[in-house]
Motif scaffolding. Structure first.
Motif, PDB file in Angstrom:
ATOM      1  N   GLU A   3       0.843  -1.199   0.000  1.00 33.47           N
ATOM      2  CA  GLU A   3       0.000   0.000   0.000  1.00 33.47           C
ATOM      3  C   GLU A   3       0.875   1.245   0.000  1.00 33.47           C
ATOM      4  O   GLU A   3       1.770   1.379   0.836  1.00 33.47           O
ATOM      5  CB  GLU A   3      -0.907   0.010   1.230  1.00 33.47           C
ATOM      6  CG  GLU A   3      -1.855   1.213   1.261  1.00 33.47           C
ATOM      7  CD  GLU A   3      -2.742   1.235   2.480  1.00 33.47           C
ATOM      8  OE1 GLU A   3      -3.570   2.167   2.579  1.00 33.47           O
ATOM      9  OE2 GLU A   3      -2.625   0.332   3.331  1.00 33.47           O
ATOM     10  N   GLU A 176       2.587  -0.388  -5.931  1.00 29.46           N
ATOM     11  CA  GLU A 176       1.230  -0.903  -5.702  1.00 29.46           C
ATOM     12  C   GLU A 176       1.039  -2.324  -6.224  1.00 29.46           C
ATOM     13  O   GLU A 176       0.069  -2.988  -5.846  1.00 29.46           O
ATOM     14  CB  GLU A 176       0.213   0.060  -6.310  1.00 29.46           C
ATOM     15  CG  GLU A 176       0.193   1.412  -5.587  1.00 29.46           C
ATOM     16  CD  GLU A 176      -0.838   2.384  -6.116  1.00 29.46           C
ATOM     17  OE1 GLU A 176      -1.315   3.233  -5.334  1.00 29.46           O
ATOM     18  OE2 GLU A 176      -1.171   2.306  -7.331  1.00 29.46           O
ATOM     19  N   ARG A 183       3.545  -1.170   4.126  1.00 31.41           N
ATOM     20  CA  ARG A 183       3.067   0.191   3.890  1.00 31.41           C
ATOM     21  C   ARG A 183       4.263   1.027   3.434  1.00 31.41           C
ATOM     22  O   ARG A 183       5.266   1.126   4.144  1.00 31.41           O
ATOM     23  CB  ARG A 183       2.453   0.776   5.166  1.00 31.41           C
ATOM     24  CG  ARG A 183       1.232   0.000   5.654  1.00 31.41           C
ATOM     25  CD  ARG A 183       0.797   0.448   7.053  1.00 31.41           C
ATOM     26  NE  ARG A 183       0.443   1.865   7.108  1.00 31.41           N
ATOM     27  CZ  ARG A 183      -0.750   2.347   6.792  1.00 31.41           C
ATOM     28  NH1 ARG A 183      -1.729   1.520   6.413  1.00 31.41           N
ATOM     29  NH2 ARG A 183      -1.002   3.634   6.871  1.00 31.41           N
TER      30      ARG A 183
END
Length: 288
Positions: A3, A176, A183
C-alpha cells in the motif's frame, strides 16, 4: 499487494541539521521558525505509519562521476553508509547508516525493466545529503528500511522533464503491484529556483521568486499538464543554474498523479532559497 500510504516532496537544505542543533549565539535567527515548520511537516509522514521508505534524490558528484553516470539508479544493498567528508565539514552532517529493503529494490529493478525503464543498480551505493537530509527532517530516528533511487540532474545529457514524470508514475505502479503487505511511503527531494556559485546565490530570496511561486502552484494543485507545458531542459537554466533539481519535484508529481492536490503544503523563504514541503495521501488514510 503493498500500500502506498504517503507521497512526500521537499527541498533538502544541508544546513538544516546545523541550524536546528545550534544553541546560544551560534543559533541563527531563522532556526526556530524553520524547526517549527519541519516538525509540523514531519507529522505528515508519522501519520501515514510507513514500514519502508522509497527515497528519491540526486548524487551531488559524490559517488557518481563523468566516467559512469547513470540517468536513474536504484540501490539494492542490504546496508548503506551515508554522508561524505565534505558534507561533515561544510554542513556539520553526521555519518549515518541505513538498512536497505532488498526485496523491494529487486522488484523495482526487475519490473522496471519490463515497464520500459532500464534502471541501473548498485550494491555498493553510498548515500549523500539529498537522501540523508529528508531522513533527518522527516524520520530522525532512522528506524525504517529504505530503497534509494538516484536521478541525474547534473551531468548532461539529462533526461527530459517528461521522463522524470514517467518514472514517477512507474514507481507508483510498481509499489502498488509489489506482492507484500508493507506500507510504503515515497519521499523525493529537489529544488525550486537555485543558484550555486553564481551571482544570484546569496540574495534575500531564491534567485527567481516568480518561478518559485509558479512551481509551488503547479505542485500543490497537481497541475502536471501545465508544468510540462512550460518546463523544459532549456527553460530551467533561467531561474538559476541549479534549478534542474526541480525535475525531481516533477517526478514526485508523477507518483502523486495528475490533478492530485497536495494534502499538505508549506514553504519558508530562507534568504537564498525557498524551502518547500508537500504531502499527498493517495488513499486518504493519513489525512487528519
Amino acid at each position: 499487494m503493498a500500500e502506498l500510504v504517503a507521497v512526500i516532496a521537499s527541498t533538502h537544505h544541508p544546513f538544516y541539521y546545523r541550524a536546528s542543533t545550534s544553541t546560544g549565539d551560534d543559533r541563527p535567527p531563522f532556526a526556530d521558525e524553520w524547526v517549527r515548520k519541519v516538525e509540523a511537516f514531519r507529522e505528515t509522514l508519522t501519520r501515514a505509519r510507513p514500514d519502508v521508505l522509497v527515497m528519491v534524490g540526486s548524487d551531488h558528484f559524490h559517488q557518481l562521476w563523468l566516467d559512469n553516470m547513470p540517468q536513474f539508479l536504484v540501490g539494492k544493498a542490504p546496508f548503506y553508509d551515508a554522508n561524505f567528508s565534505n558534507e561533515e565539514r561544510e554542513f556539520g552532517l553526521p555519518r549515518m547508516f541505513f538498512t536497505g529493503q532488498e526485496d523491494l529494490s529487486a522488484y523495482i529493478l526487475r519490473e522496471g525493466l519490463d515497464a520500459g525503464f532500464d534502471l541501473a543498480f548498485s550494491n555498493e551505493l553510498r548515500i549523500d545529503h539529498s537522501i540523508t537530509c529528508p531522513i533527518i527532517t522527516l524520520r530522525p530516528q532512522n528506524d525504517l528500511p529504505i530503497v534509494p533511487i538516484y536521478t541525474n540532474i547534473f551531468a548532461p545529457p539529462l533526461p527530459r522533464p517528461k521522463r522524470f514524470v514517467q518514472l514517477g508514475r512507474t514507481i507508483r505502479q510498481l509499489i502498488e503491484s509489489w506482492p507484500s503487505d508493507q506500507r510504503v511511503a515515497v519521499i523525493g527531494t529537489g529544488h525550486l529556483s537555485l543558484e550555486l556559485g553564481g551571482p544570484r546565490q546569496f540574495g534575500p530570496h531564491g534567485p527567481d521568486p516568480e518561478f518559485d511561486r509558479r512551481a509551488v502552484e503547479w505542485i500543490s494543485s497537481g497541475d502536471l499538464e501545465g508544468c510540462l507545458a512550460e518546463v523544459t531542459l532549456d527553460s530551467l537554466h533561467a531561474p538559476g543554474n541549479a534549478t534542474h533539481g526541480f525535475m525531481d519535484f516533477m517526478l514526485m508529481m508523477g507518483v502523486a498523479g495528475e490533478g492530485q492536490k497536495a494534502d499538505y503544503v508549506d514553504t519558508y523563504d530562507l534568504f537564498h532559497t525557498m524551502e518547500a514541503y508537500f504531502t499527498w495521501y493517495p488513499n486518504g488514510g493519513g489525512r487528519p
